[in-house]
Design a protein around this motif. Structure first.
Motif, mmCIF file in Angstrom:
data_model
loop_
_atom_site.group_PDB
_atom_site.id
_atom_site.type_symbol
_atom_site.label_atom_id
_atom_site.label_comp_id
_atom_site.label_asym_id
_atom_site.label_seq_id
_atom_site.Cartn_x
_atom_site.Cartn_y
_atom_site.Cartn_z
ATOM 1 N N LEU A 6 44.407 6.814 -40.126
ATOM 2 C CA LEU A 6 44.195 7.994 -40.959
ATOM 3 C C LEU A 6 43.570 7.612 -42.294
ATOM 4 N N LYS A 7 42.606 8.373 -42.713
ATOM 5 C CA LYS A 7 41.952 8.099 -43.989
ATOM 6 C C LYS A 7 42.773 8.700 -45.129
ATOM 7 N N LYS A 8 42.402 8.307 -46.335
ATOM 8 C CA LYS A 8 43.103 8.795 -47.521
ATOM 9 C C LYS A 8 43.188 10.317 -47.562
ATOM 10 N N ASN A 9 44.368 10.800 -47.953
ATOM 11 C CA ASN A 9 44.487 12.228 -48.177
ATOM 12 C C ASN A 9 44.578 12.441 -49.683
ATOM 13 N N ARG A 10 43.467 12.801 -50.254
ATOM 14 C CA ARG A 10 43.409 12.885 -51.718
ATOM 15 C C ARG A 10 43.995 14.184 -52.253
ATOM 16 N N ASP A 11 44.358 15.085 -51.330
ATOM 17 C CA ASP A 11 44.853 16.377 -51.800
ATOM 18 C C ASP A 11 46.342 16.382 -52.121
ATOM 19 N N LEU A 12 47.047 15.287 -51.793
ATOM 20 C CA LEU A 12 48.490 15.279 -52.017
ATOM 21 C C LEU A 12 48.785 15.352 -53.514
ATOM 22 N N LYS A 13 49.840 16.087 -53.855
ATOM 23 C CA LYS A 13 50.195 16.219 -55.274
ATOM 24 C C LYS A 13 50.931 14.958 -55.718
ATOM 25 N N PRO A 14 50.990 14.693 -57.049
ATOM 26 C CA PRO A 14 51.570 13.435 -57.512
ATOM 27 C C PRO A 14 53.057 13.276 -57.203
ATOM 28 N N ASP A 15 53.773 14.348 -56.949
ATOM 29 C CA ASP A 15 55.214 14.186 -56.706
ATOM 30 C C ASP A 15 55.528 14.105 -55.208
ATOM 31 N N THR A 16 54.608 13.596 -54.444
ATOM 32 C CA THR A 16 54.835 13.493 -53.000
ATOM 33 C C THR A 16 55.259 12.077 -52.625
ATOM 34 N N LEU A 17 55.369 11.867 -51.348
ATOM 35 C CA LEU A 17 55.794 10.567 -50.831
ATOM 36 C C LEU A 17 54.813 9.453 -51.158
ATOM 37 N N ARG A 18 53.598 9.819 -51.516
ATOM 38 C CA ARG A 18 52.634 8.778 -51.887
ATOM 39 C C ARG A 18 53.142 7.955 -53.059
ATOM 40 N N ASP A 19 53.941 8.570 -53.927
ATOM 41 C CA ASP A 19 54.443 7.840 -55.091
ATOM 42 C C ASP A 19 55.454 6.778 -54.706
ATOM 43 N N ILE A 20 56.340 7.118 -53.773
ATOM 44 C CA ILE A 20 57.386 6.136 -53.441
ATOM 45 C C ILE A 20 57.002 5.314 -52.217
ATOM 46 N N GLY A 21 56.086 5.811 -51.416
ATOM 47 C CA GLY A 21 55.631 5.056 -50.248
ATOM 48 C C GLY A 21 56.676 5.013 -49.147
ATOM 49 N N GLU A 22 56.267 4.426 -48.033
ATOM 50 C CA GLU A 22 57.144 4.315 -46.864
ATOM 51 C C GLU A 22 58.425 3.554 -47.209
ATOM 52 N N GLY A 24 59.774 2.890 -50.182
ATOM 53 C CA GLY A 24 60.606 3.612 -51.149
ATOM 54 C C GLY A 24 61.401 4.709 -50.456
ATOM 55 N N LEU A 25 60.757 5.376 -49.515
ATOM 56 C CA LEU A 25 61.438 6.455 -48.783
ATOM 57 C C LEU A 25 62.597 5.890 -47.952
ATOM 58 N N ILE A 26 62.339 4.764 -47.283
ATOM 59 C CA ILE A 26 63.409 4.167 -46.457
ATOM 60 C C ILE A 26 64.604 3.800 -47.345
ATOM 61 N N LYS A 27 64.318 3.209 -48.505
ATOM 62 C CA LYS A 27 65.419 2.852 -49.424
ATOM 63 C C LYS A 27 66.192 4.096 -49.838
ATOM 64 N N ARG A 28 65.452 5.164 -50.074
ATOM 65 C CA ARG A 28 66.065 6.411 -50.502
ATOM 66 C C ARG A 28 66.962 6.985 -49.393
ATOM 67 N N ILE A 29 66.460 6.957 -48.177
ATOM 68 C CA ILE A 29 67.262 7.452 -47.046
ATOM 69 C C ILE A 29 68.508 6.576 -46.891
ATOM 70 N N ALA A 30 68.306 5.267 -46.966
ATOM 71 C CA ALA A 30 69.450 4.346 -46.804
ATOM 72 C C ALA A 30 70.482 4.604 -47.895
#
Ligand code: ADP
Ligand code: MG
Length: 362
Positions: A6-22, A24-30
């Protein structure tokens, strides 16, 4: 696990998962999931979980799961036999990365209604091939329709061999090793994305030919593409490393050498130094990688499914004697200072970010 189509999705807003990444999200879920009970020996954070089953918690079991999503991890045009093989192989690789023996698998499919039953048959044939080769039985799963794309989720259950090898355990002075060669899969994908369908028949021709093939460009390309479509999990090697008693930590390379060494270093609270001119490269990679990014593909490309592991400095000689004919390469050393360093051809040190593939950040 990685996906890189998948190519870059530049439309994502700054408060999305792009900030914490995969990760960061796993740590958050854990962090939000509460503490595991006493039967969880190794929970979230390694290649597979290690749990104890049975009334007396006497039976150790390894469990891992990984998904492949259309247009993130694969294209629908890829031959479904390869896709089936790969869906199981990447999970087997996570069991191999713990030094375990894979035994059973569950298959969950979400598929659009207009997919042909022939496609599904071919997908299952590839998966069954991998299952036969590595001795696994399918024991269940789940099937649902999906609006458009194909989603394949596999869970593999295995048993540990004599020892379980974790990402944690590397110590300063340990040698860093990898199996096989690196970067072929990432290069194969780039070639495949550029050349498309025309490459599949040459793969078939190669297989019919058998034996050792001459190093023609077509054969080298086939080999690279095959390494992307049909990765080989290093089960035998993983068991040998676990049983050797000399390996201190291990991971499989799914996100790229630097990213996965980063995981070992983070879990082991150490740093790593990679000698760039020691990174093992295949003849095809040497011949063809320049146009597509060169050595960077071998350092950060991912999806090699080779094993990356550490051996105490004093044990290296004895370890290599015992490893006999295995294709192993010493690519660096564990150091006290946290972070990753690359020693370049010029002998100079470069501090690097250990970024490989990370979902939400592409
Ligand atoms: P690998 O590349 O070896 O498959 P991943 O990077 O996918 O490993 O996952 C790292 C760790 O995080 C693993 O222990 C995995 O089980 C765990 N993990 C990943 N996603 C989730 C999730 N949604 N919930 C709980 N644990 C997760
Ligand atoms: Mg893994």
């Amino acid at each position: 696990m990685v996906g890189r189509i998948l190519k870059k999705n530049r439309d994502l807003k700054p408060d999305t998962l792009r900030d914490i990444g995969e990760f960061g999200l796993i740590k958050r879920i854990a962090g939000r999931s509460g503490k595991g009970n006493a039967s969880v020996l190794v929970g979230i954070g390694d290649d597979a979980a290690l749990i104890k089953a049975g009334a007396q918690h006497a039976v150790p079991v390894l469990v891992t799961t990984d998904s492949l999503v259309e247009d993130i991890h694969f294209r629908k045009q890829f031959p479904p036999e390869y896709l089936g093989w790969k869906s199981l192989a990447v999970n087997i690789s996570d069991i191999a990365a713990m030094g375990g023996v894979p035994r059973h698998y569950l298959l969950s499919l979400s598929i659009p209604g207009d997919l042909s039953s022939e496609y599904l048959d071919r997908l299952c044939a590839g998966m069954t091939n991998a299952a036969r080769k590595y001795g696994l039985s399918l024991i269940g799963g789940d099937t649902t329709s999906s609006p458009d794309r194909i989603y394949i989720s596999v869970t593999v259950i295995g048993v540990p061999s004599k020892n379980v090898l974790l990402r944690k355990g590397a110590l300063p002075g340990d040698a860093i090793f990898v199996t096989g060669t690196l970067g072929d899969s990432a290069l194969g994908l780039r070639i495949l994305e550029e050349s498309g369908k025309s490459l599949y028949p040459s793969l078939d021709r190669r297989r019919q030919g058998g034996g050792s093939e001459p190093r023609t460009t077509a054969n080298l390309v086939s080999r690279l593409v095959e390494r992307h479509l049909k990765p080989v999990p290093r089960v035998k090697e993983g068991i040998f490393f676990a049983e050797s008693g000399m390996v201190t930590s291990m991971i499989d390379i799914s996100d790229g050498l630097l990213a996965d060494l980063g995981h070992i270093c983070e879990e082991s609270m150490v740093g790593g130094r990679v000698w760039i001119n020691k990174v093992p490269l295949s003849p095809g990679f040497r011949a063809m990688s320049e146009r597509y990014g060169g050595i960077g593909l071998a350092l950060s490309g991912g999806e090699d499914y080779e094993l990356l592991f550490t051996v105490a400095g004093d044990d290296v000689g004895r370890f290599l004697d015992r490893a006999g004919g295995m294709k192993l390469t010493r690519v660096g050393e564990i150091v006290k200072k946290k972070g990753l360093e690359i020693t370049g051809d010029d002998g100079a040190m470069h501090v690097t970010e250990n970024r490989g593939y990370e979902h939400f950040r592409v």
